[in-house]
Scaffold this motif. Structure first.
Motif, PDB file in Angstrom:
ATOM      1  N   THR A 303      27.019  35.293  75.545  1.00 54.48           N
ATOM      2  CA  THR A 303      26.239  34.056  75.546  1.00 54.48           C
ATOM      3  C   THR A 303      25.793  33.723  76.973  1.00 54.48           C
ATOM      4  OG1 THR A 303      27.482  33.217  73.652  1.00 54.48           O
ATOM      5  CG2 THR A 303      26.273  31.605  74.977  1.00 54.48           C
ATOM      6  N   PRO A 304      24.490  33.542  77.194  1.00 55.24           N
ATOM      7  CA  PRO A 304      24.014  33.192  78.545  1.00 55.24           C
ATOM      8  C   PRO A 304      24.391  31.757  78.904  1.00 55.24           C
ATOM      9  CG  PRO A 304      22.199  33.145  76.976  1.00 55.24           C
ATOM     10  CD  PRO A 304      23.387  33.666  76.227  1.00 55.24           C
ATOM     11  N   LYS A 305      24.114  31.390  80.127  1.00 50.43           N
ATOM     12  CA  LYS A 305      24.470  30.066  80.610  1.00 50.43           C
ATOM     13  C   LYS A 305      23.202  29.310  81.022  1.00 50.43           C
ATOM     14  CE  LYS A 305      27.710  27.795  83.812  1.00 50.43           C
ATOM     15  NZ  LYS A 305      28.676  28.022  84.921  1.00 50.43           N
ATOM     16  N   PRO A 306      22.503  28.744  80.024  1.00 53.41           N
ATOM     17  CA  PRO A 306      21.293  27.985  80.369  1.00 53.41           C
ATOM     18  C   PRO A 306      21.634  26.734  81.172  1.00 53.41           C
ATOM     19  CG  PRO A 306      21.417  28.484  78.006  1.00 53.41           C
ATOM     20  CD  PRO A 306      22.759  28.768  78.578  1.00 53.41           C
ATOM     21  N   VAL A 307      20.731  26.365  82.049  1.00 50.93           N
ATOM     22  CA  VAL A 307      20.873  25.138  82.835  1.00 50.93           C
ATOM     23  C   VAL A 307      19.645  24.275  82.600  1.00 50.93           C
ATOM     24  CG1 VAL A 307      21.094  24.158  85.139  1.00 50.93           C
ATOM     25  CG2 VAL A 307      22.272  26.298  84.593  1.00 50.93           C
ATOM     26  N   TRP A 308      19.878  23.034  82.214  1.00 49.98           N
ATOM     27  CA  TRP A 308      18.762  22.129  81.916  1.00 49.98           C
ATOM     28  C   TRP A 308      18.060  21.713  83.195  1.00 49.98           C
ATOM     29  CZ3 TRP A 308      15.761  20.323  78.194  1.00 49.98           C
ATOM     30  CH2 TRP A 308      15.073  19.125  78.394  1.00 49.98           C
ATOM     31  N   PRO A 313       9.646  25.850  84.838  1.00 48.40           N
ATOM     32  CA  PRO A 313       9.414  26.570  83.579  1.00 48.40           C
ATOM     33  C   PRO A 313      10.585  27.505  83.277  1.00 48.40           C
ATOM     34  CG  PRO A 313       8.075  27.515  85.328  1.00 48.40           C
ATOM     35  CD  PRO A 313       8.702  26.266  85.888  1.00 48.40           C
ATOM     36  N   ALA A 314      10.838  27.728  81.978  1.00 50.06           N
ATOM     37  CA  ALA A 314      11.910  28.647  81.581  1.00 50.06           C
ATOM     38  C   ALA A 314      11.541  30.063  81.991  1.00 50.06           C
ATOM     39  CB  ALA A 314      12.127  28.571  80.077  1.00 50.06           C
ATOM     40  N   THR A 315      12.468  30.759  82.569  1.00 51.23           N
ATOM     41  CA  THR A 315      12.213  32.123  83.063  1.00 51.23           C
ATOM     42  C   THR A 315      12.881  33.185  82.201  1.00 51.23           C
ATOM     43  OG1 THR A 315      14.133  31.950  84.538  1.00 51.23           O
ATOM     44  CG2 THR A 315      11.958  31.322  85.435  1.00 51.23           C
ATOM     45  N   GLU A 316      13.654  32.775  81.197  1.00 46.82           N
ATOM     46  CA  GLU A 316      14.325  33.756  80.351  1.00 46.82           C
ATOM     47  C   GLU A 316      13.863  33.612  78.907  1.00 46.82           C
ATOM     48  OE1 GLU A 316      18.546  32.992  80.324  1.00 46.82           O
ATOM     49  OE2 GLU A 316      18.233  30.881  80.788  1.00 46.82           O
ATOM     50  N   GLN A 321      17.832  37.555  73.816  1.00 45.57           N
ATOM     51  CA  GLN A 321      19.260  37.624  74.151  1.00 45.57           C
ATOM     52  C   GLN A 321      20.143  37.767  72.911  1.00 45.57           C
ATOM     53  OE1 GLN A 321      19.461  33.945  76.275  1.00 45.57           O
ATOM     54  NE2 GLN A 321      18.631  34.797  78.188  1.00 45.57           N
ATOM     55  N   TRP A 322      19.527  37.844  71.742  1.00 43.09           N
ATOM     56  CA  TRP A 322      20.275  38.004  70.496  1.00 43.09           C
ATOM     57  C   TRP A 322      20.221  39.459  70.043  1.00 43.09           C
ATOM     58  CZ3 TRP A 322      22.219  33.712  67.441  1.00 43.09           C
ATOM     59  CH2 TRP A 322      22.076  32.470  68.084  1.00 43.09           C
TER      60      TRP A 322
END
Length: 386
Positions: A303-308, A313-316, A321-322
């Motif tokens: 599980t990745p570690k998203p940061v709000w 912009p989202a880079t991933e 990732q699934w």
């Protein structure tokens, strides 16, 4: 090999589901593969008898599929049920006509296999189950979605302990059903009239009951909001009519064991997902998203570690990732798979749990869902028994 014939009266095969899934892709497909091998030197050979009101349509259908347009077609249900050669009565009619027909079939001593909802109300659904039990006939209710590849893969993850403790289930179902004015509707007009047995709660909550019950646990409470987003639609003759039934429902279900399920159902939503129905399951050890055919999973360790951060912009790519859950087996048509199990139940008395009482649970959940919406409160779901 000895061939044993089983005669099946099929009422309602002029409808889309009865024709495509039950006649063509189930019973006729069984005939194309040479019948159902029972494993004891016997092959069960299904003989469909097409029953309905429109004789010319039934005869054309019989001719199209190599059946006898005289011997294998009838518009007289009473005569069909009085025929000792008929073993099983199958019902795919509109819901409002189903209850009385099944009562007649039970009284005639026929085994029962039926689409759902089994009745327009819980009292009627329970009466059917009690009558069938008292008559000693075999009885089953179609619960097709648990036989779909996506949910079978999801069940494999559950049975393997992949999720740890399951926390929640999120379901999204639906698509835009055209109103019928400038493009023809994909569903019949009676679906949108409550007086004719229509409504998405009545249609879909029975599905959600068995999916939740079979995979995650019995439903213990329900809180729902049903609504009619599109108040006017156009019927098959191009005439406008008032949509008196709900076309969307938003439900929250507490399950035995503590998990929470939230399922949105709508015929007034445009699809922005991979399949028309998807379920996301989140657990302490992993998560998965399952549709009709596919299933993707993400384990705790991956599980990745998203940061709000709304300023960047989202880079991933979160979808990438699934991990795809492999088939690992060949999946047959879900309706056909359940037909095979029911026929084995009738012929060999093999275990079977998708009976009329299970069908009554679906009717109960729909009834309570509509009551919850009308009263604006959460309701308990009592356990049913005969």
């Amino acid at each position: 090999m000895t061939r044993k014939t089983v005669r099946i009266a099929m009422n309602g095969v002029t409808g889309r589901m009865g024709y495509r899934q039950h006649l063509v892709r189930s019973l006729l497909a069984l005939r194309e593969q040479g019948g159902l091998d029972l494993g004891d030197g016997t092959v069960l050979w299904p003989e469909p008898l097409l029953v309905g009101r429109r004789e010319h349509v039934l005869k054309e259908m019989a001719e199209r599929h190599g059946l006898d347009p005289v011997a294998d077609v009838s518009t007289d249900l009473d005569a069909v049920l009085a025929d000792d050669r008929v073993d099983i009565y199958f019902d795919a009619q509109v819901t409002a006509a189903r209850e009385e027909a099944i009562k007649k079939a039970v009284a005639a001593g026929k085994h029962i296999y039926t689409e759902k909802p089994t009745a327009t109300g819980l009292a009627g659904a329970l009466e059917l189950a009690r009558l069938a039990e008292a008559a000693g006939v075999k009885h089953g209710v179609v619960q097709d979605k648990i036989f779909l590849p996506g949910l079978l893969k999801l069940k494999r993850l559950i049975d393997g302990g992949f999720f740890g403790r399951i926390l929640s289930v999120r379901g999204e179902f639906g698509y835009w059903v055209f109103e019928g004015d400038w493009q023809s509707a994909q569903r019949p007009s009676w679906n949108y009239r409550s007086e004719d047995g229509g409504g998405i709660v009545v249609d879909m909550f029975p599905h959600w009951e068995y999916v939740l019950h079979e995979l995650f646990g019995a439903v213990r409470t329900v809180q729902a909001q049903a609504t009619t987003h599109i108040p006017t639609r156009w019927d098959e003759q191009g005439k406008p009519y008032e949509a008196t039934a709900d076309d969307a429902a938003y439900g929250v279900f507490q399950l035995e064991g503590g998990a929470i399920a939230q399922i949105n159902s709508s015929w007034a939503v445009r699809v922005n997902r991979d399949e028309l129905v998807e379920f996301q399951v989140d657990g302490t050890e992993g998560s998965a998203v399952a549709g009709l055919r596919n299933c993707r999973a993400q384990h705790r360790s991956a599980t990745p570690k998203p940061v709000w951060n709304p300023d960047l912009p989202a880079t991933e790519s979160f979808r990438e990732q699934w991990q795809e859950v492999p088939d690992n087996e060949e999946f047959d048509n879900g309706f056909k798979a359940q037909w095979e199990l029911f026929l084995r139940h009738v012929a060999l008395d093999e275990p079977w749990r998708w009976d009329l009482l299970a069908g009554a649970r679906g009717v109960q959940l729909a009834e309570l869902g509509l009551k919850s919406s009308a009263e604006g409160r959460r309701l308990d779901v009592p356990e049913l028994s005969l």
